[in-house]
Design a protein around this motif. Structure first.
Motif, mmCIF file in Angstrom:
data_model
loop_
_atom_site.group_PDB
_atom_site.id
_atom_site.type_symbol
_atom_site.label_atom_id
_atom_site.label_comp_id
_atom_site.label_asym_id
_atom_site.label_seq_id
_atom_site.Cartn_x
_atom_site.Cartn_y
_atom_site.Cartn_z
ATOM 1 N N THR A 25 0.827 -1.216 0.000
ATOM 2 C CA THR A 25 0.000 0.000 0.000
ATOM 3 C C THR A 25 0.858 1.262 0.000
ATOM 4 O O THR A 25 0.490 2.254 -0.622
ATOM 5 N N GLU A 26 1.997 1.212 0.681
ATOM 6 C CA GLU A 26 2.901 2.371 0.662
ATOM 7 C C GLU A 26 3.467 2.604 -0.728
ATOM 8 O O GLU A 26 3.680 3.744 -1.134
ATOM 9 N N ALA A 27 3.719 1.519 -1.462
ATOM 10 C CA ALA A 27 4.280 1.637 -2.805
ATOM 11 C C ALA A 27 3.188 1.864 -3.852
ATOM 12 O O ALA A 27 3.494 2.038 -5.037
ATOM 13 N N GLY A 28 1.911 1.827 -3.435
ATOM 14 C CA GLY A 28 0.814 2.028 -4.377
ATOM 15 C C GLY A 28 0.524 0.809 -5.224
ATOM 16 O O GLY A 28 -0.065 0.918 -6.296
ATOM 17 N N LEU A 29 0.928 -0.350 -4.770
ATOM 18 C CA LEU A 29 0.698 -1.600 -5.495
ATOM 19 C C LEU A 29 -0.528 -2.321 -4.924
ATOM 20 O O LEU A 29 -0.948 -2.059 -3.795
ATOM 21 N N PRO A 30 -1.104 -3.259 -5.687
ATOM 22 C CA PRO A 30 -2.226 -4.028 -5.137
ATOM 23 C C PRO A 30 -1.753 -4.971 -4.031
ATOM 24 O O PRO A 30 -0.561 -5.281 -3.924
ATOM 25 N N LYS A 31 -2.702 -5.422 -3.221
ATOM 26 C CA LYS A 31 -2.355 -6.330 -2.126
ATOM 27 C C LYS A 31 -1.754 -7.620 -2.683
ATOM 28 O O LYS A 31 -2.183 -8.113 -3.713
#
Length: 171
Positions: A25-31
Motif C-alpha cells: 500500500t505504501e508503494a501504491g501496489l495491489p495487495k
C-alpha cells in the motif's frame, strides 16, 4: 494432541502477510496474494467447522464452506496481530457466521420455492400430450415465464433498545 492448525505458525504467517500488505500500500501496489499456508489453514478451519453437529446435515455444506473461505479472505485485513494472538478463533468466528448467513439464504430460497409450488394450479405439474407426433410439453416452464417468482419477505428484526436511549431523566 496435534492440532490441525498450528496457531503460532498461522499467526506468524499472518504477520508476514500484514507486513507485505503495508509495503504494497505504501508503494501504491495491489495487495499481495495469500500464501499457500494461510489458504490451507483457512480451508482446514472451514472444513472442520462444517463437521460440527449443527452444520453437518445440510445438503449445501460445500456452499457454506465456500462462503466461509470467501469471508475469511475478505476480512483478513481486519485481523490485527498486534491486538490478538489467536487467529484461529477469529477465523473460526468469521466462518461460523458465514455459515449462519448461508443457512438463512437457503431457507429464504426454500420459502420462495414452497410458496411458488403452493400457489400453482395442480395441472401445471402434469405433462400433457399433444397431437403433433406425441410431443410432450411442460406447462410449468410456460407458467414460470409468465409469472416470475416473488421476493421472499424481509425478516423483521426487533430494534435494539439502547440503555441510554432515554436520557431525559438525567438532564
Amino acid at each position: 494432541m496435534a492440532h490441525y492448525v498450528d496457531n503460532k505458525e498461522f499467526l506468524e504467517a499472518l504477520r508476514e502477510y500484514k507486513v507485505k500488505c503495508n509495503l504494497a500500500t505504501e508503494a501504491g501496489l495491489p495487495k499481495p496474494r495469500l500464501n499457500n499456508y494461510i489458504g490451507e489453514c483457512i480451508l482446514l478451519i472451514a472444513t472442520r467447522v462444517s463437521y460440527r453437529p449443527n452444520f453437518i446435515n445440510y445438503s449445501y455444506r460445500d456452499e457454506m464452506i465456500s462462503d466461509g473461505i470467501e469471508n475469511c479472505i475478505q476480512y483478513i485485513s481486519s485481523f490485527d496481530p498486534e491486538k490478538s494472538d489467536n487467529p484461529f478463533a477469529y477465523f473460526t468466528q468469521v466462518i461460523f457466521f458465514a455459515f449462519i448467513r448461508r443457512i438463512g439464504k437457503e431457507k429464504r430460497q426454500s420459502y420462495i420455492r414452497s410458496k411458488l409450488i403452493q400457489d400453482m394450479p395442480f395441472e401445471l405439474f402434469e405433462l400433457q400430450e399433444h397431437d403433433e407426433g406425441g410431443v410432450f410439453q411442460n406447462t410449468y416452464i410456460e407458467y414460470m415465464q409468465n409469472n416470475p417468482p416473488q421476493e421472499a419477505p424481509a425478516v423483521k428484526r426487533k430494534p435494539r433498545k439502547s440503555e441510554f436511549s432515554d436520557l431525559g431523566e438525567f438532564v
